[in-house]
Design an enzyme around this catalytic site. Structure first.
Site, PDB file in Angstrom:
ATOM      1  N   CYS A 103     -12.842 -31.414  13.378  1.00  0.00           N
ATOM      2  CA  CYS A 103     -13.585 -30.201  13.004  1.00  0.00           C
ATOM      3  C   CYS A 103     -12.651 -29.011  12.929  1.00  0.00           C
ATOM      4  CB  CYS A 103     -14.716 -29.952  13.993  1.00  0.00           C
ATOM      5  SG  CYS A 103     -14.176 -29.977  15.703  1.00  0.00           S
TER       6      CYS A 103
ATOM      7  N   GLY B 298     -21.791 -31.616  14.485  1.00  0.00           N
ATOM      8  CA  GLY B 298     -21.892 -32.177  13.133  1.00  0.00           C
ATOM      9  C   GLY B 298     -21.704 -31.100  12.090  1.00  0.00           C
TER      10      GLY B 298
ATOM     11  N   GLU C 239     -22.101 -27.214  17.442  1.00  0.00           N
ATOM     12  CA  GLU C 239     -20.660 -27.294  17.169  1.00  0.00           C
ATOM     13  C   GLU C 239     -20.523 -27.826  15.753  1.00  0.00           C
ATOM     14  OE1 GLU C 239     -18.255 -26.272  18.975  1.00  0.00           O
ATOM     15  OE2 GLU C 239     -19.134 -26.063  20.962  1.00  0.00           O
TER      16      GLU C 239
ATOM     17  N   THR D 291     -26.652 -29.580   8.614  1.00  0.00           N
ATOM     18  CA  THR D 291     -27.505 -30.208   9.642  1.00  0.00           C
ATOM     19  C   THR D 291     -27.730 -29.236  10.793  1.00  0.00           C
ATOM     20  OG1 THR D 291     -26.600 -32.349   9.029  1.00  0.00           O
ATOM     21  CG2 THR D 291     -27.799 -32.259  11.089  1.00  0.00           C
TER      22      THR D 291
HETATM   23  P1  NAD Z   1     -23.962 -34.725  10.039  1.00  0.00           P
HETATM   24  O1  NAD Z   1     -24.397 -33.335  10.334  1.00  0.00           O
HETATM   25  O2  NAD Z   1     -24.390 -35.326   8.765  1.00  0.00           O
HETATM   26  O3  NAD Z   1     -24.436 -35.748  11.178  1.00  0.00           O
HETATM   27  C1  NAD Z   1     -24.222 -35.526  12.543  1.00  0.00           C
HETATM   28  C2  NAD Z   1     -25.378 -36.084  13.347  1.00  0.00           C
HETATM   29  O4  NAD Z   1     -26.589 -35.410  13.008  1.00  0.00           O
HETATM   30  C3  NAD Z   1     -25.649 -37.569  13.126  1.00  0.00           C
HETATM   31  O5  NAD Z   1     -25.972 -38.154  14.370  1.00  0.00           O
HETATM   32  C4  NAD Z   1     -26.864 -37.544  12.208  1.00  0.00           C
HETATM   33  O6  NAD Z   1     -27.654 -38.720  12.272  1.00  0.00           O
HETATM   34  C5  NAD Z   1     -27.617 -36.356  12.736  1.00  0.00           C
HETATM   35  N1  NAD Z   1     -28.562 -35.726  11.782  1.00  0.00           N
HETATM   36  C6  NAD Z   1     -28.490 -35.704  10.436  1.00  0.00           C
HETATM   37  N2  NAD Z   1     -29.507 -34.957   9.923  1.00  0.00           N
HETATM   38  C7  NAD Z   1     -30.212 -34.493  10.985  1.00  0.00           C
HETATM   39  C8  NAD Z   1     -31.345 -33.631  11.115  1.00  0.00           C
HETATM   40  N3  NAD Z   1     -31.963 -33.096  10.060  1.00  0.00           N
HETATM   41  N4  NAD Z   1     -31.792 -33.346  12.356  1.00  0.00           N
HETATM   42  C9  NAD Z   1     -31.157 -33.838  13.448  1.00  0.00           C
HETATM   43  N5  NAD Z   1     -30.094 -34.663  13.388  1.00  0.00           N
HETATM   44  C10 NAD Z   1     -29.618 -34.983  12.163  1.00  0.00           C
HETATM   45  O7  NAD Z   1     -22.398 -34.704  10.208  1.00  0.00           O
HETATM   46  P2  NAD Z   1     -21.283 -35.294   9.266  1.00  0.00           P
HETATM   47  O8  NAD Z   1     -21.272 -34.492   8.010  1.00  0.00           O
HETATM   48  O9  NAD Z   1     -21.400 -36.755   9.183  1.00  0.00           O
HETATM   49  O10 NAD Z   1     -20.004 -34.910  10.157  1.00  0.00           O
HETATM   50  C11 NAD Z   1     -18.925 -34.161   9.742  1.00  0.00           C
HETATM   51  C12 NAD Z   1     -19.077 -32.691  10.121  1.00  0.00           C
HETATM   52  O11 NAD Z   1     -19.100 -32.521  11.541  1.00  0.00           O
HETATM   53  C13 NAD Z   1     -17.909 -31.861   9.643  1.00  0.00           C
HETATM   54  O12 NAD Z   1     -18.391 -30.683   9.052  1.00  0.00           O
HETATM   55  C14 NAD Z   1     -17.150 -31.526  10.915  1.00  0.00           C
HETATM   56  O13 NAD Z   1     -16.373 -30.362  10.832  1.00  0.00           O
HETATM   57  C15 NAD Z   1     -18.264 -31.422  11.901  1.00  0.00           C
HETATM   58  N6  NAD Z   1     -17.754 -31.566  13.286  1.00  0.00           N
HETATM   59  C16 NAD Z   1     -17.778 -30.482  14.115  1.00  0.00           C
HETATM   60  C17 NAD Z   1     -17.253 -30.565  15.402  1.00  0.00           C
HETATM   61  C18 NAD Z   1     -17.241 -29.371  16.328  1.00  0.00           C
HETATM   62  O14 NAD Z   1     -17.080 -29.565  17.532  1.00  0.00           O
HETATM   63  N7  NAD Z   1     -17.391 -28.161  15.854  1.00  0.00           N
HETATM   64  C19 NAD Z   1     -16.720 -31.775  15.837  1.00  0.00           C
HETATM   65  C20 NAD Z   1     -16.720 -32.859  14.969  1.00  0.00           C
HETATM   66  C21 NAD Z   1     -17.236 -32.735  13.691  1.00  0.00           C
END
Ligand code: NAD
Length: 475
Positions: A282, A226, A248, A230
């Site tokens: 990502c 994510g 990641e 986060t």
């Molecule tokens: P996000 O971090 O908001 O959410 C991802 C997950 O984390 C969700 O399931 C959410 O419910 C959970 N979450 C949110 N707050 C949390 C907390 N405090 N504690 C634990 N869990 C929590 O992600 P997003 O912004 O919706 O997604 C996009 C981002 O993800 C982009 O920055 C993208 O580059 C990144 N991403 C990275 C990869 C990788 O492999 N490096 C792959 C895909 C996406």
């Protein structure tokens, strides 16, 4: 329009081998209509406690099985996924927005995890064996893994975690993104047939449920995909119980095109490096650096590719790109685009999007931009690419590296020596040459700097689901 039949049985939470509903629900939106299309249960903290207790029970036997027996089960997991690819692809298309063919591709890619980890060896390493003694390094499973995933590749992200975690002898509870919980819930239901109760559980829920994972004393490791903020919150929360973490996170990958490259040869690959999955990748190419003298040529080939892209609903013929997955992400892309426009950027290509509701953003190419602009410095995570120019390669490398992100980067050239020289100087977990990104089961993938901690994929990714135990014998 493909429809989920009215008698479609809504996927439920999977806890201890059985399905459960919940008092709370999550309403899931189809991004191509901006309308809810299904409601799924949202797990309570009590249900998380129940799942953790079941996981801890299951761990006792699962972790003791021989590796080959766990791998037999993982291959059965692969067979179930393959047999249900139509349903999983349709759910992915509906909740994520991507074309159904791409959803199938995502699921097929996830099966490579099964092929690779389903046959990998995890032998102890003997680092000394002589008359004075023997020292053996063993790789023990960590325990209960909490897998927290994101909405751009929901099935792939879940499989990236569950396959190596289970092969290494852990058990796992997965929490998909609240934006895309449906396919992962269904995956959890389907896979119970291949796994003992409590080995794989899926709990849908919001960010608060994710937080509850990170503080739960019964969870030993968080495997997270994510955003950077986060990821930081998770690392901080995990510190209280010293959970292991693999993070990641986001990226703002630069690609540097060298003088000698041929736009006619690399144009298509450059375009898709940035625009695959509507830019919601990502490790997509997010900042393109081209020699100033060749800007016009690159703009022309990229615009030519962009003109072929048909954006629309994922079940319509000819569509190759879907909407942005959610309203907040669409706002982020619009904010960066508006800011760039207000600061004089040249939007030299803007494609068509369907009329009417849905989280649409056109395929967009932008030039006359530089660092300092939010579109260049922040991660857009959408179908928009800023094209920057350079006259001095050292300067381009420095600018490419001048970011807190460090996920991927690329060099584009037909000169192999120059490729290696530039690749060595780019600060990223993966540097690709004449391609961007390539993420497979067999190769480690992860970020440096603030793009992550640890890797997924390969033997390194498997070892991330283990603790080292040393047995040292004196003779
Ligand atoms: P996000 O971090 O908001 O959410 C991802 C997950 O984390 C969700 O399931 C959410 O419910 C959970 N979450 C949110 N707050 C949390 C907390 N405090 N504690 C634990 N869990 C929590 O992600 P997003 O912004 O919706 O997604 C996009 C981002 O993800 C982009 O920055 C993208 O580059 C990144 N991403 C990275 C990869 C990788 O492999 N490096 C792959 C895909 C996406």
């Amino acid at each position: 329009m493909t429809t989920i039949a009215t008698d479609y049985k809504v996927p439920q939470l999977t806890i201890d081998g059985t399905t459960q509903g919940s008092a709370e629900t999550l309403s899931v939106i189809d991004p191509s209509t901006a309308e809810p299309f299904i409601e799924v249960p949202s797990a309570s903290v009590e249900q998380l406690d129940e799942a953790v207790a079941a996981a801890r029970r299951a761990f006792k036997t699962w972790s003791k099985l021989p590796l080959t027996e766990r791998q037999d089960a993982i291959r059965a997991v692969g067979e179930i996924v393959r047999a249900n690819i139509d349903e999983l692809a349709e759910l992915t298309m509906r909740e994520q927005g991507k074309p159904v063919g791409n959803a199938r591709g995502e699921i097929m890619a996830s099966l490579r995890q099964v092929d690779f980890f389903g046959t990998i060896e995890l032998n102890p390493e003997i680092i000394k064996d002589d008359e004075t003694g023997k020292v053996v390094v063993k790789h023990d499973p960590i325990g209960v893994v909490g897998g927290i995933t994101v909405w751009n590749y929901p099935i792939l992200a879940a499989m990236f975690k569950l396959v190596p975690a289970l092969v290494a002898g852990n058990v796992i509870i997965i929490k998909p993104s609240p934006y895309t919980p449906v396919g992962t819930l269904r995956l959890g239901e389907l896979l119970q047939e291949a796994l003992p109760p409590g080995v794989l559980q899926v709990l849908a829920g919001g960010d608060d449920l994710g937080k509850a994972f990170t503080t739960h004393p019964g969870i030993d490791k968080i495997a997270f995909t994510g955003s950077v903020p986060t990821g930081k919150a998770i690392m901080a929360a995990a510190a209280a119980t010293l959970k292991r973490v693999t993070l990641e996170l986001g990226g703002n990958d630069a690609g540097i095109v060298l003088e000698d490259a041929d736009p006619a040869v690399i144009g298509k690959d450059l375009f898709w490096a940035a625009f695959s999955n509507s830019g919601q990748v990502c490790a997509a190419l997010k900042r393109l650096y081209v020699p100033e003298s060749r800007l016009e040529e690159y703009c022309a080939v990229l615009a030519e590719e962009a003109a072929k892209v048909v954006v629309g609903r994922g079940d319509q013929d000819g569509v190759v790109a879907g909407p942005i997955q959610n309203a907040a992400q669409l706002e982020q892309v619009k904010r960066l685009a508006d800011d760039a426009r207000a600061n004089g950027a040249d939007f030299f290509f803007e494609g068509e999007v369907p009329d009417g509701p849905g989280y649409w953003f056109p395929t967009t190419l932008v030039r006359n931009v530089a660092e300092g602009l939010a579109l260049v410095d922040d991660e857009p995570f959408g179908p928009i690419l800023p094209i920057l120019t350079y006259t001095d390669l050292d300067d381009a490398i420095e600018r490419a590296n001048n970011t807190d992100y460090g996920l991927g980067a690329s060099v584009w050239t037909s000169d192999p020596d120059a490729a290696v020289e530039v690749a060595e100087r780019l600060e990223a977990g993966s540097v690709w040459v004449n391609q961007h990104p390539v993420v497979t089961a067999t190769v480690p993938f992860g970020g440096v700097k603030q793009s992550g901690v640890g890797v997924e994929g390969s033997r390194y990714g498997l070892l991330a689901y283990t603790n080292i135990r040393v047995v040292s014998i004196k003779r």
